[in-house]
Design a protein around this motif. Structure first.
Motif, PDB file in Angstrom:
ATOM      1  N   LEU A  73       1.072  -0.996  -0.076  1.00 20.82           N
ATOM      2  CA  LEU A  73      -0.605  -0.522   0.031  1.00 20.82           C
ATOM      3  C   LEU A  73       0.652   1.266  -0.116  1.00 20.82           C
ATOM      4  O   LEU A  73       0.321   2.270  -0.385  1.00 20.82           O
TER       5      LEU A  73
ATOM      6  N   PHE B  70     -11.616   4.252   1.984  1.00 23.79           N
ATOM      7  CA  PHE B  70     -11.798   2.399   1.885  1.00 23.79           C
ATOM      8  C   PHE B  70     -13.198   1.869   2.335  1.00 23.79           C
ATOM      9  O   PHE B  70     -13.991   1.540   1.965  1.00 23.79           O
TER      10      PHE B  70
ATOM     11  N   ARG C 170     -17.172   3.378   1.792  1.00 22.24           N
ATOM     12  CA  ARG C 170     -17.584   3.283   1.014  1.00 22.24           C
ATOM     13  C   ARG C 170     -18.065   1.095   1.161  1.00 22.24           C
ATOM     14  O   ARG C 170     -18.399   0.791   0.277  1.00 22.24           O
TER      15      ARG C 170
ATOM     16  N   HIS D 130     -17.018  -6.910  -8.531  1.00 22.64           N
ATOM     17  CA  HIS D 130     -15.675  -6.133  -9.475  1.00 22.64           C
ATOM     18  C   HIS D 130     -15.325  -5.026  -8.844  1.00 22.64           C
ATOM     19  O   HIS D 130     -13.713  -4.731  -8.333  1.00 22.64           O
ATOM     20  N   LEU D 131     -16.171  -3.958  -8.600  1.00 25.07           N
ATOM     21  CA  LEU D 131     -16.027  -2.906  -8.234  1.00 25.07           C
ATOM     22  C   LEU D 131     -14.615  -2.787  -6.440  1.00 25.07           C
ATOM     23  O   LEU D 131     -13.973  -2.079  -6.882  1.00 25.07           O
TER      24      LEU D 131
ATOM     25  N   LYS E  83     -13.128  -5.740  -6.105  1.00 31.09           N
ATOM     26  CA  LYS E  83     -11.793  -6.283  -6.080  1.00 31.09           C
ATOM     27  C   LYS E  83     -10.449  -5.372  -6.218  1.00 31.09           C
ATOM     28  O   LYS E  83     -10.044  -5.526  -5.268  1.00 31.09           O
ATOM     29  N   GLY E  84     -11.328  -4.187  -7.343  1.00 29.70           N
ATOM     30  CA  GLY E  84     -10.363  -3.711  -8.039  1.00 29.70           C
ATOM     31  C   GLY E  84      -9.536  -2.290  -6.815  1.00 29.70           C
ATOM     32  O   GLY E  84      -8.715  -2.494  -6.568  1.00 29.70           O
ATOM     33  N   SER E  85     -10.651  -1.984  -5.993  1.00 35.80           N
ATOM     34  CA  SER E  85     -10.809  -0.971  -5.235  1.00 35.80           C
ATOM     35  C   SER E  85      -9.797  -1.316  -3.747  1.00 35.80           C
ATOM     36  O   SER E  85      -8.747  -1.675  -3.299  1.00 35.80           O
TER      37      SER E  85
ATOM     38  N   ALA F 243      -8.103  -4.428  -4.190  1.00 36.48           N
ATOM     39  CA  ALA F 243      -6.763  -4.895  -4.150  1.00 36.48           C
ATOM     40  C   ALA F 243      -5.820  -3.505  -4.474  1.00 36.48           C
ATOM     41  O   ALA F 243      -4.254  -3.521  -3.964  1.00 36.48           O
ATOM     42  N   THR F 244      -6.054  -2.029  -4.830  1.00 37.70           N
ATOM     43  CA  THR F 244      -5.894  -0.578  -4.272  1.00 37.70           C
ATOM     44  C   THR F 244      -4.748  -0.718  -3.235  1.00 37.70           C
ATOM     45  O   THR F 244      -4.503  -0.162  -3.123  1.00 37.70           O
ATOM     46  N   VAL F 245      -5.903  -1.157  -2.424  1.00 39.39           N
ATOM     47  CA  VAL F 245      -5.630  -0.651  -0.673  1.00 39.39           C
ATOM     48  C   VAL F 245      -4.649  -2.364  -0.580  1.00 39.39           C
ATOM     49  O   VAL F 245      -4.413  -1.973   1.082  1.00 39.39           O
TER      50      VAL F 245
ATOM     51  N   MET G  59      -5.580  -7.656   0.008  1.00 38.30           N
ATOM     52  CA  MET G  59      -5.681  -8.704  -0.946  1.00 38.30           C
ATOM     53  C   MET G  59      -6.376  -9.962  -0.638  1.00 38.30           C
ATOM     54  O   MET G  59      -7.065 -10.423  -1.555  1.00 38.30           O
TER      55      MET G  59
ATOM     56  N   GLU H 178     -17.656 -12.533  -7.577  1.00 42.67           N
ATOM     57  CA  GLU H 178     -17.762 -12.175  -8.962  1.00 42.67           C
ATOM     58  C   GLU H 178     -18.025 -13.175  -9.741  1.00 42.67           C
ATOM     59  O   GLU H 178     -18.810 -13.557 -10.752  1.00 42.67           O
TER      60      GLU H 178
ATOM     61  N   ARG I 295     -21.316 -14.541 -12.536  1.00 43.73           N
ATOM     62  CA  ARG I 295     -20.168 -14.896 -13.860  1.00 43.73           C
ATOM     63  C   ARG I 295     -21.228 -15.974 -14.686  1.00 43.73           C
ATOM     64  O   ARG I 295     -21.174 -16.463 -15.426  1.00 43.73           O
TER      65      ARG I 295
ATOM     66  N   ASP J 142     -14.096   3.943  -9.600  1.00 40.97           N
ATOM     67  CA  ASP J 142     -13.619   3.833  -8.695  1.00 40.97           C
ATOM     68  C   ASP J 142     -12.769   5.007  -7.327  1.00 40.97           C
ATOM     69  O   ASP J 142     -12.208   5.227  -8.581  1.00 40.97           O
TER      70      ASP J 142
ATOM     71  N   SER K 239      -8.890  -4.594 -13.799  1.00 38.48           N
ATOM     72  CA  SER K 239      -9.368  -5.876 -12.689  1.00 38.48           C
ATOM     73  C   SER K 239      -9.175  -7.694 -13.208  1.00 38.48           C
ATOM     74  O   SER K 239      -9.188  -8.467 -13.351  1.00 38.48           O
TER      75      SER K 239
END
Lengths: 130, 347
Positions: free
Chosen positions: A24, A42, A45, A70-71, A73-75, A77-79, A82, A92, A96, B9, B82
């Motif tokens: 991070l 984070f 949210r 998905h949203l 998962k992305g944020s 991973a960004t912070v 994991m 997700e 799907r 995001d 992602s």
């Protein structure tokens, strides 16, 4: 569609397993105060997103479940959260699937919700990192 | 340089902005593809980092829309998503993305990918466009023949030689040599602003006419300066400006348009000055025959410390065989061209 509960049991994690702090900080170019602001945002949210995701699971709206997961998962991973990103990814993927499998989606969501709780419990200790 | 981040995001958008601003970019954030496309249409963004999954127009659709545009310069797109797996990478690149990065990003890789993007943008059609512009400007003045072709060769030779000199080794690297070759043909581009009555006058210019002729350095320098300001990432434009502005300066301060002295004249201007004069001396003009190499060399040596930088004169002496070779090669090409034209006329 089954309703999401919190019956799944997981082994408690240490803070290091919940959040990869060095990763991070690399992404924040070593700016601790900025990293903390991102984590707080984070968390704020995440709570709302999880509620929306559970409602969509219960309503059987797999398209919306996949979008929210998905949203997150992305944020996550960004912070560098994991494990949280991985469990969101499982939700997700389950949402799907071409042939819908309610049980798999519910289980994946339960694991995810547990991970969210761990994250919420552990992360406040990082509020002093700055 | 401006960069457009397309990300719904908040966290990722903030982290990207934080990192990109630290890298020196000016960042604008769009929250979906539709908003981003409007920004791209403004023509103000040539670097885009976009998410794939977004409400409304997705990152994939955004790539396709950008590529389907027929106007404007190239837009370099990095897809940051992602979605993993070869199949998704292929879909992303097929839609028109230049790079495919998966979340979470690492700042080091992002910076490196952006540098690649900047390099690509900087190279876009530049070589052909520059030379075409230079030839267009030169076409008004038909007597100079293959002046631009010879001039860039002479500049390349001098820069190459200086790159081996301890004083210049840190400044003159391979890129510098390549940029000299690329931009030196623009040295006289300001002549487009000189009236035909002066530029094409067969006889000697009056002092008043010569004063007007001298303005070509300022005209060229200012024109290229305005282009360089719009494209600060393109260092070659700054070199082109310096050459156009200063190739008639003399190290003794007696040149024009400013009367700069010694090393206050940019190195590229000092190199171009010698290359330009050598070519003028060894080429035939309405008012004079072509001097042979030995006489041109003598004149250049006599101008050491006056017109020319002594280090550049030394570089010229070290590589005079190469100068002679370029001069002879283009003369034989001209003869061959004339012979072919005669054959066609007689056929």
């Amino acid at each position: 569609m089954s309703t999401v509960t919190s019956n799944t049991t997981l082994t408690p994690l240490t803070s290091a397993q919940v959040l990869d702090l060095p990763q991070l900080l690399e992404r924040c170019l070593g700016d601790l105060a900025f990293a903390e602001r991102c984590l707080v945002k984070f968390q704020q949210r995440l709570q709302a997103d999880v509620e929306q995701l559970q409602e969509s699971v219960n309503a059987g709206d797999t398209f919306e479940v996949a979008r929210i997961a998905h949203l997150i998962k992305g944020s996550a991973a960004t912070v560098a959260a994991m494990p949280l990103a991985e469990t969101a990814n499982a939700v997700e993927a389950a949402a799907r699937q071409e042939v819908s499998c309610d049980a798999e989606l519910v289980t994946a969501t339960e694991v995810f919700v547990k991970e969210v709780k761990r994250f919420m419990d552990v992360v406040p200790m990082f509020s002093t990192i700055g | 340089m401006r960069i457009l981040v397309v990300e719904d995001d908040w966290i990722t958008a903030q982290m990207l902005t934080h990192a990109l601003e630290a890298f020196g970019y000016s960042v604008t954030v769009a929250e979906d593809g539709d908003e981003a496309y409007q920004y791209v249409r403004s023509g103000e963004f040539r670097l885009v980092v976009t998410d794939w999954e977004m409400p409304g127009m997705s990152g994939l659709e955004l790539c396709q829309r950008i590529r389907s545009r027929s106007s404007g310069g190239y837009v370099y797109v990095i897809l940051l998503t992602s979605y993993t797996g070869v199949e998704n990478v292929v879909r992303g690149l097929d839609a028109g993305a230049d790079e495919y990065l998966t979340k979470p990003f690492t700042t080091e890789e992002l910076a490196m990918r952006l540098r690649v993007g900047e390099r690509i943008l900087s190279l876009e059609s530049r070589d052909m466009t520059i030379f075409a512009l230079a030839k267009l400007a030169e076409s008004r003045d038909s007597e100079t023949g293959e002046h631009l072709e010879r001039m860039r060769e002479y500049c390349r030779i001098l820069a190459e030689e200086l790159s081996t000199h301890p004083r210049y080794r840190e400044i003159v690297d391979g890129e510098y040599v390549a940029q000299m070759y690329l931009t030196s043909p623009l040295h006289d581009i300001g002549k487009v602003g000189i009236p035909d009555s002066i530029l094409l006058k067969p006889g000697k210019l009056t002092s008043k006419e010569f004063e007007i002729m001298k303005e070509h350095a300022l005209i060229g320098g200012r024109t290229l300066q305005s282009v360089a300001e719009q494209h600060p990432e393109a260092s070659y434009l700054r070199m082109a400006r310096d050459i156009a502005l200063t190739h008639h300066e003399r190290v003794d301060g007696g040149g024009y348009p400013v009367g700069l002295r010694g090393e206050s004249i940019p190195l590229c201007g000092r190199i171009a000055a010698l290359a330009d004069v050598y070519d003028a001396l060894t080429s035939k003009r309405v008012y004079k025959d072509a001097y042979d190499h030995a006489i041109a060399k003598e004149i250049i040596l006599s101008e050491r410390h006056q017109h020319f930088d002594s280090d550049i004169v030394d570089a010229f002496i070290s590589r005079e065989e190469d100068f002679l070779s370029v001069s002879q090669r283009y003369q034989s090409e001209v003869v061959e061209s004339i012979t072919n034209e005669s054959l066609l006329t007689n056929a």
